[in-house]
Every structure is written in C-alpha cells, then in structure tokens.
Design an enzyme around this catalytic site. Structure first.
Site, PDB file in Angstrom:
ATOM      1  N   LYS A 221     135.009 113.174  26.041  1.00  0.00           N
ATOM      2  CA  LYS A 221     135.427 113.218  27.446  1.00  0.00           C
ATOM      3  C   LYS A 221     135.730 111.804  27.942  1.00  0.00           C
ATOM      4  CE  LYS A 221     130.639 113.054  29.003  1.00  0.00           C
ATOM      5  NZ  LYS A 221     129.458 113.860  29.335  1.00  0.00           N
TER       6      LYS A 221
ATOM      7  N   ARG B  66     122.229 120.100  37.923  1.00  0.00           N
ATOM      8  CA  ARG B  66     123.612 119.698  38.154  1.00  0.00           C
ATOM      9  C   ARG B  66     124.463 120.947  37.936  1.00  0.00           C
ATOM     10  NH1 ARG B  66     126.297 114.967  34.513  1.00  0.00           N
ATOM     11  NH2 ARG B  66     126.131 116.653  32.984  1.00  0.00           N
TER      12      ARG B  66
ATOM     13  N   TYR C  21     134.624  82.268  44.232  1.00  0.00           N
ATOM     14  CA  TYR C  21     134.519  82.924  45.540  1.00  0.00           C
ATOM     15  C   TYR C  21     133.103  82.804  46.088  1.00  0.00           C
ATOM     16  CZ  TYR C  21     139.097  85.140  45.009  1.00  0.00           C
ATOM     17  OH  TYR C  21     140.442  85.377  44.862  1.00  0.00           O
TER      18      TYR C  21
ATOM     19  N   MET D 112     139.206  89.100  40.065  1.00  0.00           N
ATOM     20  CA  MET D 112     140.033  90.200  39.554  1.00  0.00           C
ATOM     21  C   MET D 112     140.592  89.897  38.166  1.00  0.00           C
ATOM     22  SD  MET D 112     143.300  92.037  41.358  1.00  0.00           S
ATOM     23  CE  MET D 112     142.440  92.403  42.877  1.00  0.00           C
TER      24      MET D 112
HETATM   25  C1  LIG Z   1     128.442 113.683  28.418  1.00  0.00           C
HETATM   26  C2  LIG Z   1     127.695 114.852  27.936  1.00  0.00           C
HETATM   27  C3  LIG Z   1     127.098 114.847  26.673  1.00  0.00           C
HETATM   28  C4  LIG Z   1     127.062 113.616  25.787  1.00  0.00           C
HETATM   29  O1  LIG Z   1     126.084 112.719  26.235  1.00  0.00           O
HETATM   30  P1  LIG Z   1     125.816 111.367  25.412  1.00  0.00           P
HETATM   31  O2  LIG Z   1     124.656 110.726  26.089  1.00  0.00           O
HETATM   32  O3  LIG Z   1     127.050 110.528  25.579  1.00  0.00           O
HETATM   33  O4  LIG Z   1     125.581 111.739  24.018  1.00  0.00           O
HETATM   34  C5  LIG Z   1     126.497 116.017  26.237  1.00  0.00           C
HETATM   35  N1  LIG Z   1     126.473 117.122  27.000  1.00  0.00           N
HETATM   36  C6  LIG Z   1     127.025 117.163  28.234  1.00  0.00           C
HETATM   37  C7  LIG Z   1     126.947 118.407  29.025  1.00  0.00           C
HETATM   38  C8  LIG Z   1     127.632 116.027  28.748  1.00  0.00           C
HETATM   39  O5  LIG Z   1     128.166 116.066  29.974  1.00  0.00           O
END
Ligand SMILES: *Cc1c(COP(=O)(O)O)cnc(C)c1O
Length: 362
Positions: free
Chosen positions: A35, A132, A257, A305
């Site tokens: 992802k 969640r 800055y 930046m």
């Molecule tokens: C992102 C995610 C993972 C992977 O988690 P990692 O800590 O990167 O291994 C697994 N399951 C779900 C539902 C996630 O959202």
C-alpha cells in the site's frame, strides 16, 4: 545538473527481506503489503522485484489492485479496506481481487453482487481491540453466516484482525487482541490472518495462516530503539543528494530560518540540496545525523524546502559535489525518524514527485 536528490531502491534488499520474512513466518504464508506506493518505494517497481516470490500482495484500495493486475501480476491480491462503493464489487470480481469486509454497508453492496461475474473472495475483519476497522467480536457469527449465504461470495471466508501495539513485545494489548480474535473465530474454518511486521517478530502465537507484512519488507522497523537491520533485514531505500555550498560563518552568527542555531566558533557550514520539498522531515531536530562521505555530521538549523545546513567541523576535507546520504544502509532511517518525532514508514512514504528514483540490484 538536474535535481540532486535521489532515492535509490535496492531490489536485492527487497528480495532478501521477503525471503527472511517467509522463513520467519513459515508455515504461514506472506502477503507482501504494498500500500501507499509500496511505502514510498514504488508499487510497480517493488511488485516486479518480488513477483513470483510473493505468495500474495495486500493493498489499501482497489486502484492499487488495478495497477498490479495491469502490470501483469497474477497472484492473490487482498484489498485491506475492501470496497469503497457498490460499484467496486463488480470491479473487484473482474480483477479477481479479494476484499476485507469490515462494515455493514459493504455487506449491503455484496448482497447485490452478480454471482455470474464470479465469486468474490472475502476476509471478515474482526475488531479485536484496535477500534479502527472491523466488526465487533459479538457480531462475527452473524456476519459470517450472512457472508456464507451470499451467492456472489466464495464459500471459503477468511478471518482477519489488526493489532494496535504489536511492537510492544510481551505487552498486554496484543495478548488480549489475540485472545479476543481466537474466541470470536474459533468455530469457523477458513484462513486466518493476524500479524503485521512487528507481530511476526514478537508474537509467534499469532502466526495464523497468512501474515501481512509491509515495514520489514522494506527493511523498516517500528520497534522502539531498533532498526530493521537489528532483525536481519536490509534497508531498501537510500536517500542521497550533494553538497552544493560550503561557507565559513563567524562565531555568534545565526544559521537559517529563525536563527535556531548559533555558531559557537568560526566554522564551515555545509549546504546540501535536500529539504522538506523532497520529503526530508522539517521536524528533524538539530543534531540529526547526516552522512557526508563516510562521516556522520550533525544537521543544524531549520530544514527548509530545498536545503539543509550541516556542521562540517569534523570533515575538513569536504568539497562541493560530495555525496550526502540522508538515510540508507549506512544510516538507518529509524534514527532520522526518532529525531523527527515520527516513524520510519512516515519518512519513506513521504518522498515527493521531484525526487529521482533509481534502482540497483543490491
Ligand atoms: C499496513 C497494514 C499492515 C502492514 O503493517 P506493517 O507494520 O507495515 O507490517 C498489515 N495489515 C493491515 C490491515 C495494515 O493496514
């Protein structure tokens, strides 16, 4: 010269990490979590590097599954948030994507699925305590029965949950979530999936049939005070740039800055061509290590930046054009994350479009 900031993706490290995960997780199979553009490493690039070695891929949303199919990947692909609309169901059937089902609204969409388009593989997501996504444990039996009755759903229903604190080895929250999940699902067959990366390291009792690993695939750890390397994984990204200026600045002068750093003596200040416009964290504190050649030097002043400023007192031989490494195998990104009040995933995901991506086979 074009823009100096380069993210080098180490394809050999990705392959090494997947092999190590498979060995650690066995006999469970591994879903390679890709992802968020493979945690910033590039979805198509990572999928191509792993391809036939990955038992399955996991993505957040349908669009990423579409990209994987378009790139020719034939293995199982699980969409971790499931369908986002009724029309996603037919698209998931067409692409043979698997859907995590976590909400009543998705059950309504699924009930309308046209079985003639093929049976969708689903994973019933149980909320074992993260709060969640997922169905409450008390609802699992009812939802399972409903899914099992749907003609558009494959009869082998997976069971899935996600941990909120698995990097806390031995902690009470994960133990409670494992017990909760096991209680809620014990009467059902079908594949089970509980563990993310940290759980693969610290919670062998939560292996199940499939682990879902992202971070460690990229060599990234979220275990406090450790890097992926401490567990035998290799960083898959090096972020580097060049030194574009070295200036001698006088004692008592302020740097950058808001003048957050003051020179304690006359000294050389290096300027490197990277900033928050590339994804280097603006929150990085003074003292955050940066590699100039093979020496670690401290970041000083504010990250801007396009540029950062460095204390070059310990590298008298530094020259304009020298390579500067922000993170990579010689400088764990977990250190930079800790100095920036975030986690390594956040940093690799944050690379912007102006960063040039290149690949190497190491
Ligand atoms: C992102 C995610 C993972 C992977 O988690 P990692 O800590 O990167 O291994 C697994 N399951 C779900 C539902 C996630 O959202």
């Amino acid at each position: 010269m074009s823009r100096a900031t380069v993210a080098t993706i180490h394809l050999g490290a990705l392959r090494h990490n997947l092999a190590r995960l498979k060995a650690l997780a066995a006999p469970a199979q591994v879903m390679a979590v890709v992802k968020a553009d493979a945690y910033g490493h590039g979805l198509e690039r990572v999928a191509r590097a792993l391809d036939s070695e990955a038992d399955a891929f996991a993505v957040a949303a349908l669009g990423d599954g579409l990209r994987l199919r378009a790139a020719g990947h034939r293995q199982r692909i699980v969409v971790l948030s499931g369908p986002d609309s009724a029309s996603d169901i037919a698209e998931m059937q067409r692409l043979q994507l698997e859907a995590a089902i976590h909400h009543d609204v998705q059950l309504q969409w699924l009930a309308g699925a046209d079985a003639a388009r093929g049976r969708l593989r689903v994973w019933l997501k149980v909320d074992s305590g993260m709060h969640r996504l997922g169905f409450a444990p008390a609802r699992v039996a009812e939802v399972h029965a409903r899914l099992a009755s749907m003609t558009g759903v494959d009869p082998e229903i997976g069971l899935l949950t996600h941990f909120s604190d698995s990097e806390v080895f031995g902690g009470g929250q994960t133990a409670a979530q494992v017990a909760c999940f096991n209680r809620a699902t014990q009467m059902f067959g079908g594949p089970r999936s509980l563990s993310n990366s940290a759980a693969v390291l610290g919670w062998p009792e939560a292996r199940g049939d499939w682990v879902r690993t992202g971070g460690l695939l990229y060599g990234l750890s979220v275990v406090e005070g450790s890097s992926g390397e401490d567990f035998g994984f290799r960083p898959a990204m090096t972020l580097s740039t060049r030194l574009i200026a070295i200036n001698r600045i006088g004692k008592g002068e302020r740097i950058g800055y808001n003048g957050t750093w003051t020179c304690p003596e006359d000294m050389p200040i290096g300027v490197a061509a990277v900033g928050y416009g590339d994804g280097y964290p603006r929150s990085a504190a003074a003292g955050t290590p940066v590699l100039v050649g093979d020496r670690r030097v401290p970041l000083i002043g504010r990250v801007s930046m396009d540029l950062i400023t460095l204390d070059l007192r310990s590298v008298p031989g530094a020259k304009i054009g020298d390579r500067v490494v922000l993170w990579g195998p010689e400088l764990p990104v977990e250190i930079i994350a800790a100095q920036s009040a975030t986690i390594s995933y956040d940093l690799t995901c944050g690379m912007t479009r102006r960063v040039l991506f290149v690949e190497d086979e190491h």
